[in-house]
Design an enzyme around this catalytic site. Structure first.
Site, PDB file in Angstrom:
ATOM      1  N   THR A 100       0.195   5.645  11.688  1.00  0.00           N
ATOM      2  CA  THR A 100       0.746   6.367  12.727  1.00  0.00           C
ATOM      3  C   THR A 100      -0.369   6.530  13.866  1.00  0.00           C
ATOM      4  OG1 THR A 100       0.670   8.593  12.190  1.00  0.00           O
ATOM      5  CG2 THR A 100       2.539   7.641  11.324  1.00  0.00           C
TER       6      THR A 100
ATOM      7  N   ILE B  37       7.584  -2.423   2.808  1.00  0.00           N
ATOM      8  CA  ILE B  37       6.725  -3.598   2.656  1.00  0.00           C
ATOM      9  C   ILE B  37       7.326  -4.770   3.649  1.00  0.00           C
ATOM     10  CG2 ILE B  37       5.745  -5.291   1.153  1.00  0.00           C
ATOM     11  CD1 ILE B  37       4.837  -2.277   0.580  1.00  0.00           C
TER      12      ILE B  37
ATOM     13  N   GLY C 189      18.188  -1.165  35.096  1.00  0.00           N
ATOM     14  CA  GLY C 189      19.324  -0.228  34.999  1.00  0.00           C
ATOM     15  C   GLY C 189      20.271  -0.365  33.842  1.00  0.00           C
TER      16      GLY C 189
ATOM     17  N   GLU D 216       3.975   3.998  -0.268  1.00  0.00           N
ATOM     18  CA  GLU D 216       4.956   4.533  -1.061  1.00  0.00           C
ATOM     19  C   GLU D 216       5.708   5.612  -0.440  1.00  0.00           C
ATOM     20  OE1 GLU D 216       3.326   5.823  -4.568  1.00  0.00           O
ATOM     21  OE2 GLU D 216       2.302   4.151  -5.057  1.00  0.00           O
TER      22      GLU D 216
ATOM     23  N   GLY E  12       2.485   7.811   2.402  1.00  0.00           N
ATOM     24  CA  GLY E  12       2.362   7.143   3.705  1.00  0.00           C
ATOM     25  C   GLY E  12       1.037   7.250   4.380  1.00  0.00           C
TER      26      GLY E  12
ATOM     27  N   LEU F 165       0.882  -1.244  -0.006  1.00  0.00           N
ATOM     28  CA  LEU F 165      -0.118   0.079   0.024  1.00  0.00           C
ATOM     29  C   LEU F 165       0.860   1.363  -0.100  1.00  0.00           C
ATOM     30  CD1 LEU F 165      -2.770   1.580   0.147  1.00  0.00           C
ATOM     31  CD2 LEU F 165      -2.451   0.905   2.841  1.00  0.00           C
TER      32      LEU F 165
ATOM     33  N   GLU G  43       1.183   0.645   9.965  1.00  0.00           N
ATOM     34  CA  GLU G  43      -0.574   0.462   9.881  1.00  0.00           C
ATOM     35  C   GLU G  43      -1.163   1.666  10.282  1.00  0.00           C
ATOM     36  OE1 GLU G  43      -2.801  -3.177   9.926  1.00  0.00           O
ATOM     37  OE2 GLU G  43      -0.963  -4.360  10.031  1.00  0.00           O
TER      38      GLU G  43
END
Length: 393
Positions: free
Chosen positions: A373, A163, A347, A133, A137, A131, A371
């Protein structure tokens, strides 16, 4: 309050609990021992691949009519959660198989499902999703990859970015513009591209912060000719199918985030009960206890959100878009916080590769990004609220 309350948001059955035990046993015995090496060497976790295929956990969502297990969305979430608990990269095997194939399941004809789903169910072929590019995005409708009709065939030209499991999968659901002059968003169609198609190649592996065991590469489509019967749904329906897919599969990313957070909490608990400072175990200090309590509380809230969203996914509820976005957003934020706190609890030891926590912290970050942001998830939720969904409680 009036009317009978609905307590059936999700229901954990004995089968679900038995499934969790089975997946956990495989994850601990056959996946966890190789998780650090897959990360260190940035290599695909073939051991996990083989173990998941052997147990039919690699694509449990495929329907029984196509030779699959026919697992419900909650069961698939449990599988992904338990694998992610020991190795986030490996959990992308079942997660991406669902992501790549859901457009076909949701929008494809009986014929295209009958052609590809048995291959996925058997483990012969895996599915990935094309999907995004470089310049499209979050703005998926701005994609530039094109598909041009030529006789009964389609010619695909362009590239896809970020991808997951590219090069490993044999099958790819690819979105492309089929009507450059058509209405934005309604001029995109979905196609199944096979790895062996002439002109279909892959870019170099991305060098990433986390999930290093899962290859991320570009797809290059250099005038790839595919037959017309590989279109998924009708021409122009591609983006709608893609967005419906994400409503379902954001739940799986929430499950992955929950698994990563649970693995981090497990490691932190084991450490603080053994580590001594000032003459006593650090688990006895109230400040440590409060951190652990907050981690567990937020993790359990995230888990419940994911399970509710999974139940809604299974039923295809009208408010799935809100709950899928909310579960993914909240669970991934929790995973980032819990893994960071877990590193803090160990730690200096937590900052080293002697323990898996630094890997879990790096892996958790991507769940806030892919999938959609978490900023986009909040846009999705806000739109649902403004449109009246979910219904006011």
């Amino acid at each position: 309050m009036t009317g009978k309350p609905d307590f059936d948001l999700f229901r954990m059955t004995e089968d679900h609990e038995a499934l969790r035990e089975a997946v956990r046993a495989i994850a601990e015995a056959k996946i966890a021992p190789f998780a650090a090496a897959a990360d260190e060497e940035s290599r695909y976790p073939r051991e996990a691949h083989d173990a998941l295929v052997a147990a039919d956990f690699h694509a449990a969502h495929v329907a029984e009519e196509h030779g699959g297990v026919g697992a419900d969305a909650l069961a698939v979430s449990i599988i992904i959660e338990e694998v992610a608990r020991v190795c986030a990269s490996s959990s992308l095997i079942p997660a991406v198989n669902k992501l790549g194939s859901m457009p076909v399941i949701l929008g494809g004809s009986e014929e295209i499902n009958a052609r590809y789903m048995p291959r996925l169910a058997s483990g012969e072929s895996f599915f990935s999703y094309g999907l995004s590019e470089r310049e499209a995005g979050s703005d998926t409708a701005g994609m530039r990859t094109k598909a041009t009709r030529e006789g009964d065939d389609w010619i695909l030209k362009g590239s896809k970015a970020w991808i997951t499991n590219a090069g490993v999968s044999e099958l790819y659901t690819v979105l492309a513009v089929t009507d450059p002059d058509g209405p934005r968003g309604r001029n995109i169609s979905a196609f199944v591209v096979e790895k062996s198609d002439e002109g279909f190649t892959f870019g170099e592996k991305e060098r990433k912060l986390g999930i290093k065991g899962s290859p991320t590469r570009e797809l290059h489509l250099d005038n790839v000719r595919i037959p017309g019967d590989r279109i998924v749904g009708a021409e122009g329906e591609g983006l709608q199918i893609a967005l419906r897919t994400l409503d379902h599969t954001r739940v799986t990313i929430g499950a992955q985030a929950v698994g990563i957070a649970q693995g981090a909490l497990d490691q932190a608990l084991a450490y603080v009960k053994e580590r001594k400072q000032f003459g006593k175990h650090i688990a006895d200090f109230q400040g440590i206890q409060f951190m652990l309590a907050d981690m567990a509380m937020e993790l359990e809230a995230a888990r419940q959100m994911v399970y509710v969203a999974a139940a809604k996914s299974e039923r295809a509820d009208a408010d799935l878009a809100f709950f899928g976005a909310a579960a993914k957003c909240y669970a991934s934020d929790v995973a980032m916080k819990v893994t960071t706190d877990a590193v803090q609890l160990l730690g200096g030891a937590g900052y080293t590769r002697d323990f898996p926590l630094e890997r879990m912290m790096r892996d958790a970050k991507i769940t806030q990004i892919y999938e959609g942001t978490n900023q986009v998830q909040r846009i999705v939720m806000a739109r649902q609220l403004l449109n009246g969904l979910p219904a006011s409680r």
